[in-house]
Design a protein around this motif. Structure first.
Motif, mmCIF file in Angstrom:
data_model
loop_
_atom_site.group_PDB
_atom_site.id
_atom_site.type_symbol
_atom_site.label_atom_id
_atom_site.label_comp_id
_atom_site.label_asym_id
_atom_site.label_seq_id
_atom_site.Cartn_x
_atom_site.Cartn_y
_atom_site.Cartn_z
ATOM 1 N N TRP A 154 50.734 16.910 3.740
ATOM 2 C CA TRP A 154 49.642 16.636 4.668
ATOM 3 C C TRP A 154 49.610 17.670 5.782
ATOM 4 O O TRP A 154 50.603 18.337 6.058
ATOM 5 N N SER A 155 48.479 17.744 6.459
ATOM 6 C CA SER A 155 48.291 18.730 7.532
ATOM 7 C C SER A 155 49.216 18.485 8.721
ATOM 8 O O SER A 155 49.408 19.374 9.542
ATOM 9 N N ASN A 156 49.821 17.302 8.821
ATOM 10 C CA ASN A 156 50.783 17.045 9.895
ATOM 11 C C ASN A 156 52.212 17.400 9.476
ATOM 12 O O ASN A 156 53.157 17.140 10.206
ATOM 13 N N ILE A 184 42.883 20.656 -2.600
ATOM 14 C CA ILE A 184 42.824 20.115 -1.241
ATOM 15 C C ILE A 184 42.305 18.688 -1.357
ATOM 16 O O ILE A 184 41.272 18.446 -1.985
ATOM 17 N N VAL A 185 43.031 17.733 -0.756
ATOM 18 C CA VAL A 185 42.697 16.320 -0.911
ATOM 19 C C VAL A 185 42.689 15.607 0.429
ATOM 20 O O VAL A 185 43.208 16.106 1.430
ATOM 21 N N THR A 186 42.111 14.414 0.420
ATOM 22 C CA THR A 186 42.140 13.505 1.555
ATOM 23 C C THR A 186 42.248 12.097 1.001
ATOM 24 O O THR A 186 41.955 11.861 -0.176
ATOM 25 N N HIS A 189 48.228 8.478 6.693
ATOM 26 C CA HIS A 189 47.666 9.831 6.625
ATOM 27 C C HIS A 189 46.145 9.820 6.440
ATOM 28 O O HIS A 189 45.580 10.740 5.869
ATOM 29 N N ILE A 190 45.485 8.793 6.934
ATOM 30 C CA ILE A 190 44.033 8.701 6.820
ATOM 31 C C ILE A 190 43.403 9.641 7.836
ATOM 32 O O ILE A 190 43.798 9.694 8.992
ATOM 33 N N GLY A 191 42.431 10.388 7.395
ATOM 34 C CA GLY A 191 41.752 11.344 8.253
ATOM 35 C C GLY A 191 42.354 12.738 8.178
ATOM 36 O O GLY A 191 41.791 13.678 8.713
ATOM 37 N N ASP A 212 45.736 2.770 15.318
ATOM 38 C CA ASP A 212 45.964 4.205 15.167
ATOM 39 C C ASP A 212 47.329 4.483 14.545
ATOM 40 O O ASP A 212 47.495 5.445 13.810
ATOM 41 N N LEU A 213 48.311 3.631 14.832
ATOM 42 C CA LEU A 213 49.646 3.812 14.263
ATOM 43 C C LEU A 213 49.600 3.687 12.735
ATOM 44 O O LEU A 213 50.145 4.524 12.016
ATOM 45 N N ILE A 214 48.933 2.662 12.243
ATOM 46 C CA ILE A 214 48.818 2.485 10.792
ATOM 47 C C ILE A 214 48.004 3.621 10.190
ATOM 48 O O ILE A 214 48.346 4.141 9.130
#
Length: 77
Positions: A57-59, A7-9, A27-29, A20-22
């Motif tokens: 990623w989670s999205n 699991i990574v971030t 995929h920050i956060g 917020d777009l960038i």
């Protein structure tokens, strides 16, 4: 250093957030899971090979990214 299933971030330091777009595009956060490791495809400044990781990623997005931009999420339970 990283393996399939880790699991990574994104690393939280050294990254400037402009909007917020960038933030969403980078995929920050978000957290993600390593689904593949592509060994030695990139080279560091010192000439050592660095792995590239394929992260889901989670999205739902899937991204191939150099390992130097990621950190493992520690389980503190």
């Amino acid at each position: 250093m990283f393996g399939i299933g880790d699991i990574v971030t994104q690393r939280s330091f050294g990254v400037a957030i402009i909007s917020d777009l960038i933030k969403e595009q980078l995929h920050i956060g978000l957290i993600g899971i390593v689904i593949d490791v592509l060994p030695g495809k990139n080279h560091a400044y010192d000439g050592r090979p660095r792995d590239r990781l394929v992260v889901k990623w989670s999205n739902g997005a899937i991204e191939e990214i150099p390992e130097i931009y990621l950190e493992k999420v520690e389980n503190n339970t």
